[in-house]
Design an enzyme around this catalytic site. Structure first.
Site, PDB file in Angstrom:
ATOM      1  N   ARG A 225     167.089  82.339  -0.367  1.00 29.74           N
ATOM      2  CA  ARG A 225     166.667  83.703  -0.676  1.00 29.74           C
ATOM      3  C   ARG A 225     165.450  84.069   0.159  1.00 29.74           C
ATOM      4  NH1 ARG A 225     165.290  84.862  -6.812  1.00 29.74           N
ATOM      5  NH2 ARG A 225     163.590  83.471  -6.260  1.00 29.74           N
TER       6      ARG A 225
ATOM      7  N   THR B  87     162.657  90.003   1.180  1.00 25.87           N
ATOM      8  CA  THR B  87     163.710  90.936   0.739  1.00 25.87           C
ATOM      9  C   THR B  87     164.437  90.456  -0.511  1.00 25.87           C
ATOM     10  OG1 THR B  87     165.439  89.884   2.070  1.00 25.87           O
ATOM     11  CG2 THR B  87     164.068  91.549   3.145  1.00 25.87           C
TER      12      THR B  87
ATOM     13  N   ASP C  31     160.714  76.441  -9.926  1.00 28.33           N
ATOM     14  CA  ASP C  31     161.692  76.339  -8.850  1.00 28.33           C
ATOM     15  C   ASP C  31     162.524  75.085  -9.056  1.00 28.33           C
ATOM     16  OD1 ASP C  31     162.753  75.394  -6.173  1.00 28.33           O
ATOM     17  OD2 ASP C  31     161.901  77.322  -5.558  1.00 28.33           O
TER      18      ASP C  31
ATOM     19  N   ASP D 196     162.661  72.544  -6.051  1.00 24.93           N
ATOM     20  CA  ASP D 196     161.419  71.794  -5.873  1.00 24.93           C
ATOM     21  C   ASP D 196     161.263  70.719  -6.949  1.00 24.93           C
ATOM     22  OD1 ASP D 196     160.553  73.038  -3.586  1.00 24.93           O
ATOM     23  OD2 ASP D 196     159.393  74.560  -4.641  1.00 24.93           O
TER      24      ASP D 196
END
Length: 208
Positions: free
Chosen positions: A103, A107, A199, A202
């Site tokens: 991603r 944006t 995340d 991660d």
């Protein structure tokens, strides 16, 4: 679109452990795999069966066996890889495709960098694996790739989802069933699910 939220106590307990910021990498990775295996039970609930005859140590009998198309697991790199082994433990004959999407932080749109599908992907039931359904962009893009490969049976397995992500999938792919363990209230300005679990990539791979 069909949305299934799994409320089984074991799943909800394990989800709480994933949310806890003190959960270490090893435990986090193991729990993701365990939840994926539990989610697999729901995802495969409608697989067709056929009658087969077997001989037990006592007598011959008719029993049930899977019939028809086989399965393909389609993890979205990289976080989706954390869900693969838990499902392969249950269905070791499943083939594993890979779709690389990230991603864009500005944006929030998906960017493809890798796609490798089995040659017979169109003959299989496809399970897209992505621990987080946030904006829905990457999951929708993955579903589109599979449809372009002539896949007709697609389900999305996401451990945690957001209302915008669910809505986006419904708008883009109303025929794709979403199976999740919880739908959290909202996304923050960075596109993270809140309260979420951080995340997933991660935390699975220990990169942050």
């Amino acid at each position: 679109m069909s949305l299934t939220i799994l409320t089984h106590p074991l799943i909800q307990h394990k989800l709480t452990l994933l949310r806890d910021r003190s959960t270490g990498v090893k435990e986090f990775r193991e729990i993701v795999s365990e939840i994926a295996a539990l989610m697999c039970y729901e995802a495969t609930r409608d697989l067709p069966l056929k009658d087969v005859e077997v001989i037990t140590p006592v007598a011959a009998t008719k029993s049930k066996s899977l019939e028809g198309k086989k399965l393909a697991l389609v993890p979205i790199l990289r976080a989706g890889l954390g869900m693969v082994d838990g499902i392969l433990d249950l269905i070791p004959s499943a083939k594993v495709a890979h779709i690389g999407l990230y991603r864009d932080p500005q944006t929030l749109q998906p960017v493809e960098y890798y796609c490798k599908l089995p040659n017979d992907i169109n003959e299989r039931y496809c399970f897209i694996l992505d621990p987080m359904l946030a904006t829905g962009g990457t999951a929708a893009a993955a579903a589109q790739y599979l449809k372009e490969a002539r896949c007709h049976s697609i389900k999305l397995l996401s451990i945690l989802s957001s209302p915008p992500g669910v809505d986006f999938m419904q708008a883009k792919h109303p025929d794709v069933e979403v199976i999740t363990c919880a739908v959290d209230p909202y996304l923050n300005e960075h596109g993270y699910i809140v309260p979420g679990l951080g995340d997933a990539g991660d935390r699975i791979f220990g990169t942050k």
